[in-house]
Write a protein that holds these residues in place. Sequence first.
Motif, PDB file in Angstrom:
ATOM      1  N   ASP A  49       0.819  -1.205   0.000  1.00 32.52           N
ATOM      2  CA  ASP A  49       0.000   0.000   0.000  1.00 32.52           C
ATOM      3  C   ASP A  49       0.859   1.264   0.000  1.00 32.52           C
ATOM      4  N   ARG A  52       2.322   1.756  -3.474  1.00 35.40           N
ATOM      5  CA  ARG A  52       1.343   2.300  -4.405  1.00 35.40           C
ATOM      6  C   ARG A  52       1.148   3.805  -4.176  1.00 35.40           C
ATOM      7  N   LYS A  53       1.023   4.185  -2.925  1.00 33.50           N
ATOM      8  CA  LYS A  53       0.881   5.621  -2.623  1.00 33.50           C
ATOM      9  C   LYS A  53       2.149   6.401  -2.996  1.00 33.50           C
ATOM     10  N   LYS A  57       2.578   9.548  -5.376  1.00 35.37           N
ATOM     11  CA  LYS A  57       3.179  10.780  -4.885  1.00 35.37           C
ATOM     12  C   LYS A  57       4.320  11.225  -5.799  1.00 35.37           C
TER      13      LYS A  57
END
Length: 365
Positions: A49, A52-53, A57
């Motif tokens: 997770d 992915r973030k 970003k």
Amino acid sequence: QTLSSESTVSVSVLRCVNVSAFPRKQSRGTPRLASDSDIQGTKDAVIQDLERKLRFKEERMSNGQQRLTYEEKMARRLLGADNAATVLNTQQQDEEPRSRSRDSGDENESIQERHFRPHFLQAPGDLIVQEGKLCRMDCKVSGLPTPDLIWQLNGQTIRPDSAHKMLVRENGVHSLVIEPVSSRDAGIYTCIASNRAGQNSFNLELIVAEIHKAPSFIEKLQNTAVAEGNPVRLECRVSAVPYPKIFWKKENESFTHNTDRISMHQDNCGYLCMIIQPAMKEDAGWYTVSAKNDAGIVSSTARLDVHRPNVKGKITQPNTPKPKKVRPSTSRYAALTERGLDVKAAFFPDSSPLQPGGLVESDDL
């Protein structure tokens, strides 16, 4: 070394991980400890997770914005965005005062190093300049920041005008140019250089030498005649530098001061005159005026004639010889000669013939 540093960072970051970030399995029965596989699965899910973030970003911050550092990427990967931001902000706040104090110290040191008091590398000495010529005072000064220069004459600041100019050349030489030099420019000159670190100055004396030019007459004395009892003026014009001394005399008699009838005058433009009022018979004679200075001397002479006053509108002229009168002669030989007979030639063959005409006699006889 890179793998070891990454593992060290990972371990140190994991110590700061909030345990509540990992979900616990709820059981209706007695609670049991989570197995290693459960923990590993939950950790892998969190990491996926975060990755992915992080990719999202990075894509968003790559459009003209600053990219994340390696430390920020690892913190976000292991701690999460919120926890990583909190930890990094805390570290920056701790380090910021140190950096500011260190930077401010460096800035003060650099400012102190860049300030130097003015120092004259070149300065002129005392000068002697001939009046009417050009005078140039050159100096060169160093200092940081670049010093400002002012020139003073006898304590008064010199302002640029048509005769005084301040110049700065490309090689850093400052010049005060005076053209033409006059007697008013003589005195003590001071050049002051100043900046934020201080000031420096030097002094010199300028002596203006006068031009020595021998006297010469622009207009000379002229012969003059005047009737007795009338005023008369003897005048001329002279040029000289410096202004000459003037001497008047009549033949061998010098005039040292003015009298009731005779006065001497002059002005600053070189005009000279002698006034005689009234003129008398004894004033007739030769008059001489002389001009003298350190460069030489010059003289001019003229005659003054004084005659009798007018009688019936006519001026009495000086004595002139009276005309001789010729009267006819009753001489016998002259009568024969007039008839064409040369009596003298008959007796004196070698003599010149007698011209026809009458005898010349004077009234004085």
